[in-house]
Design a protein around this motif. Structure first.
Motif, PDB file in Angstrom:
ATOM      1  N   LEU A 101       0.814  -1.190  -0.044  1.00  0.00           N
ATOM      2  CA  LEU A 101      -0.085  -0.224  -0.038  1.00  0.00           C
ATOM      3  C   LEU A 101       0.817   1.190  -0.023  1.00  0.00           C
ATOM      4  N   ASN A 102       0.378   2.380  -0.283  1.00  0.00           N
ATOM      5  CA  ASN A 102       1.171   3.583  -0.376  1.00  0.00           C
ATOM      6  C   ASN A 102       2.289   3.678  -1.056  1.00  0.00           C
ATOM      7  N   ASN A 103       2.551   2.733  -2.265  1.00  0.00           N
ATOM      8  CA  ASN A 103       3.812   2.605  -2.637  1.00  0.00           C
ATOM      9  C   ASN A 103       4.225   3.229  -3.871  1.00  0.00           C
ATOM     10  N   THR A 104       3.179   4.505  -4.288  1.00  0.00           N
ATOM     11  CA  THR A 104       3.582   5.318  -5.256  1.00  0.00           C
ATOM     12  C   THR A 104       4.496   6.376  -4.912  1.00  0.00           C
ATOM     13  N   GLY A 105       5.386   6.334  -5.710  1.00  0.00           N
ATOM     14  CA  GLY A 105       6.840   7.334  -5.596  1.00  0.00           C
ATOM     15  C   GLY A 105       7.847   6.619  -5.134  1.00  0.00           C
ATOM     16  N   ILE A 106       7.688   5.191  -4.708  1.00  0.00           N
ATOM     17  CA  ILE A 106       9.022   4.528  -4.495  1.00  0.00           C
ATOM     18  C   ILE A 106       9.404   4.122  -6.087  1.00  0.00           C
ATOM     19  N   GLU A 159      10.348  -3.938 -10.673  1.00  0.00           N
ATOM     20  CA  GLU A 159       9.197  -3.058 -11.243  1.00  0.00           C
ATOM     21  C   GLU A 159       8.076  -4.021 -11.752  1.00  0.00           C
ATOM     22  N   GLU A 160       8.115  -5.298 -12.439  1.00  0.00           N
ATOM     23  CA  GLU A 160       7.126  -5.810 -12.610  1.00  0.00           C
ATOM     24  C   GLU A 160       6.134  -6.210 -11.213  1.00  0.00           C
ATOM     25  N   LEU A 161       6.889  -6.668 -10.464  1.00  0.00           N
ATOM     26  CA  LEU A 161       6.044  -7.083  -9.314  1.00  0.00           C
ATOM     27  C   LEU A 161       5.526  -5.709  -8.704  1.00  0.00           C
ATOM     28  N   MET A 162       6.082  -4.722  -8.411  1.00  0.00           N
ATOM     29  CA  MET A 162       5.692  -3.556  -8.025  1.00  0.00           C
ATOM     30  C   MET A 162       4.589  -2.921  -8.637  1.00  0.00           C
ATOM     31  N   ASP A 163       4.593  -3.164  -9.977  1.00  0.00           N
ATOM     32  CA  ASP A 163       3.568  -2.560 -10.829  1.00  0.00           C
ATOM     33  C   ASP A 163       2.061  -3.312 -10.531  1.00  0.00           C
ATOM     34  N   MET A 164       2.282  -4.559 -10.606  1.00  0.00           N
ATOM     35  CA  MET A 164       1.448  -5.493 -10.472  1.00  0.00           C
ATOM     36  C   MET A 164       0.524  -5.044  -8.893  1.00  0.00           C
ATOM     37  N   ILE A 165       1.382  -4.947  -8.113  1.00  0.00           N
ATOM     38  CA  ILE A 165       0.933  -4.913  -6.825  1.00  0.00           C
ATOM     39  C   ILE A 165      -0.034  -3.357  -6.806  1.00  0.00           C
ATOM     40  N   SER A 166       0.607  -2.342  -7.387  1.00  0.00           N
ATOM     41  CA  SER A 166       0.040  -1.188  -7.318  1.00  0.00           C
ATOM     42  C   SER A 166      -1.289  -1.001  -8.313  1.00  0.00           C
ATOM     43  N   ASN A 189       1.478 -17.247   9.740  1.00  0.00           N
ATOM     44  CA  ASN A 189       0.601 -18.454   9.218  1.00  0.00           C
ATOM     45  C   ASN A 189      -0.255 -17.993   8.364  1.00  0.00           C
ATOM     46  N   GLY A 190      -1.092 -18.759   7.751  1.00  0.00           N
ATOM     47  CA  GLY A 190      -2.031 -18.556   6.601  1.00  0.00           C
ATOM     48  C   GLY A 190      -3.246 -17.543   6.805  1.00  0.00           C
ATOM     49  N   GLN A 191      -3.356 -17.404   8.218  1.00  0.00           N
ATOM     50  CA  GLN A 191      -4.329 -16.562   8.572  1.00  0.00           C
ATOM     51  C   GLN A 191      -4.123 -14.823   8.625  1.00  0.00           C
ATOM     52  N   ALA A 192      -2.863 -14.831   8.685  1.00  0.00           N
ATOM     53  CA  ALA A 192      -2.364 -13.341   8.975  1.00  0.00           C
ATOM     54  C   ALA A 192      -2.689 -12.747   7.528  1.00  0.00           C
ATOM     55  N   LEU A 193      -3.557 -11.439   7.717  1.00  0.00           N
ATOM     56  CA  LEU A 193      -3.903 -10.526   6.895  1.00  0.00           C
ATOM     57  C   LEU A 193      -3.398  -9.325   6.595  1.00  0.00           C
ATOM     58  N   THR A 194      -3.278  -8.632   5.518  1.00  0.00           N
ATOM     59  CA  THR A 194      -2.959  -7.169   5.519  1.00  0.00           C
ATOM     60  C   THR A 194      -3.545  -6.448   4.364  1.00  0.00           C
ATOM     61  N   SER A 195      -3.588  -5.157   4.275  1.00  0.00           N
ATOM     62  CA  SER A 195      -4.446  -4.439   3.222  1.00  0.00           C
ATOM     63  C   SER A 195      -3.642  -4.530   2.098  1.00  0.00           C
ATOM     64  N   ALA A 196      -4.291  -4.384   1.071  1.00  0.00           N
ATOM     65  CA  ALA A 196      -3.851  -4.354  -0.600  1.00  0.00           C
ATOM     66  C   ALA A 196      -4.372  -3.676  -1.350  1.00  0.00           C
ATOM     67  N   VAL A 197      -4.235  -3.237  -2.566  1.00  0.00           N
ATOM     68  CA  VAL A 197      -5.103  -3.015  -3.732  1.00  0.00           C
ATOM     69  C   VAL A 197      -5.777  -3.939  -4.125  1.00  0.00           C
ATOM     70  N   GLY A 198      -7.043  -3.658  -4.604  1.00  0.00           N
ATOM     71  CA  GLY A 198      -8.054  -4.977  -5.144  1.00  0.00           C
ATOM     72  C   GLY A 198      -8.037  -4.679  -6.763  1.00  0.00           C
ATOM     73  N   GLU A 199      -8.548  -5.658  -7.302  1.00  0.00           N
ATOM     74  CA  GLU A 199      -8.648  -5.493  -8.833  1.00  0.00           C
ATOM     75  C   GLU A 199      -9.347  -4.132  -9.487  1.00  0.00           C
ATOM     76  N   ASN A 200     -10.273  -3.589  -8.466  1.00  0.00           N
ATOM     77  CA  ASN A 200     -10.856  -2.343  -9.028  1.00  0.00           C
ATOM     78  C   ASN A 200     -10.705  -1.160  -8.284  1.00  0.00           C
ATOM     79  N   GLY A 201      -9.189  -1.284  -7.663  1.00  0.00           N
ATOM     80  CA  GLY A 201      -8.769  -0.161  -6.868  1.00  0.00           C
ATOM     81  C   GLY A 201      -9.294  -0.016  -5.677  1.00  0.00           C
ATOM     82  N   ASP A 202     -10.150  -0.965  -5.233  1.00  0.00           N
ATOM     83  CA  ASP A 202     -10.606  -0.908  -3.923  1.00  0.00           C
ATOM     84  C   ASP A 202      -9.638  -1.504  -2.789  1.00  0.00           C
ATOM     85  N   MET A 203      -9.852  -1.600  -1.652  1.00  0.00           N
ATOM     86  CA  MET A 203      -9.146  -2.270  -0.622  1.00  0.00           C
ATOM     87  C   MET A 203      -9.233  -3.585  -0.201  1.00  0.00           C
ATOM     88  N   ILE A 204      -8.424  -4.533  -0.404  1.00  0.00           N
ATOM     89  CA  ILE A 204      -8.925  -5.902   0.046  1.00  0.00           C
ATOM     90  C   ILE A 204      -7.913  -6.405   0.874  1.00  0.00           C
TER      91      ILE A 204
END
Length: 227
Positions: A101-106, A159-166, A189-204
């Motif tokens: 998240l918030n990786n614009t500018g990096i 760059e490829e990975l960060m583009d996809m993340i963004s 573990n597999g239950q740990a979760l964190t926020s990220a950008v979703g397919e529609n620009g939403d938060m997942i």
DNA sequence: CATTGATCATAC
DNA sequence: GTATGATCAATG
């Protein structure tokens, strides 16, 4: 028992650091643990980072979970590298946590991956599972910095990975993405979760990820250093 | 049997 | 949860 390497003071120069590296080369992990007055686990199953942290202590790396290099004054990052008897890396190498998240500018130049990998002290350690942890020998540590080709490969993947993340495509990233750098789950573990950008620009919510170096990349850098 | 996805310990 | 140190182990 060896003398003078049970220090916890940070090295003040590269030469001092490399002197310590030479002193632990050839020692078994049990000898090192004894010198450092550290208790040895039976194996690494429940202590996966044990040898790495032991080497940190031996060399005087600053402990903790800070997002900085292990020897900030020297600009050097410490990595242990488990090797087979054929001198091939047995595991991928964790680099750092991935910002989702918030990786614009990096940019590549300001990224944690590049910062961590700009100068690495690699410490090879016998890693084969049929060798008891206590008998595994520390190899000859060496300093490394990416050459232009390696740097470019890393930049491409980053760059490829960060583009996809963004762009919200994090769930489309698998461990197969990237030639030399991978993005893989990095959590308790597999239950740990964190926020990220979703397919529609939403938060997942998704599993936290980390950057890892593929084994063939570390194998190649070993080759270039020793041959 | 190599790789990918999951997991373990610890500090804060 | 984030971030360090990583390796484990299910799976294809």
């Amino acid at each position: 028992m060896q003398q003078g390497i049970n220090t916890i003071v940070a090295p003040t120069s590269e030469a001092e650091l490399m002197q310590r590296v030479e002193k632990i080369s050839g020692l078994r992990l049990s000898e090192l643990a004894s010198i450092m007055n550290v208790k040895m686990p039976p194996d690494l199953k429940r202590h996966k980072g044990w040898s790495g942290q032991l080497i940190e202590q031996c060399l005087g790396a600053s402990a903790g979970s800070k997002q900085i290099q292990d020897f900030p004054n020297l600009g050097i990052e410490l990595k242990t590298l488990p090797l087979s008897h054929r001198m091939e890396p047995l595991e991928t190498t964790y680099v750092c946590y991935a910002p989702l998240l918030n990786n614009t500018g990096i940019t590549w130049n300001s990224s944690s991956v590049r910062n961590k990998l700009s100068r690495v002290l690699w410490i090879p350690i016998q890693g084969e599972r049929d060798i008891p942890l206590t008998d595994r020998v520390v190899g000859s540590g060496f300093l490394w910095a990416p050459n232009p080709q390696e740097d470019q490969l890393l930049q491409q993947d980053w760059e490829e990975l960060m583009d996809m993340i963004s762009l919200g495509k994090i769930e489309r990233i698998t461990a197969k993405t990237g030639q030399v750098l991978q993005l893989r789950p990095k959590a308790a573990n597999g239950q740990a979760l964190t926020s990220a950008v979703g397919e529609n620009g939403d938060m997942i919510q998704t599993r936290p990820r980390g950057f890892y170096l593929r084994k063939h990349f570390t194998f190649n850098l070993l080759q270039s250093v020793f041959y």
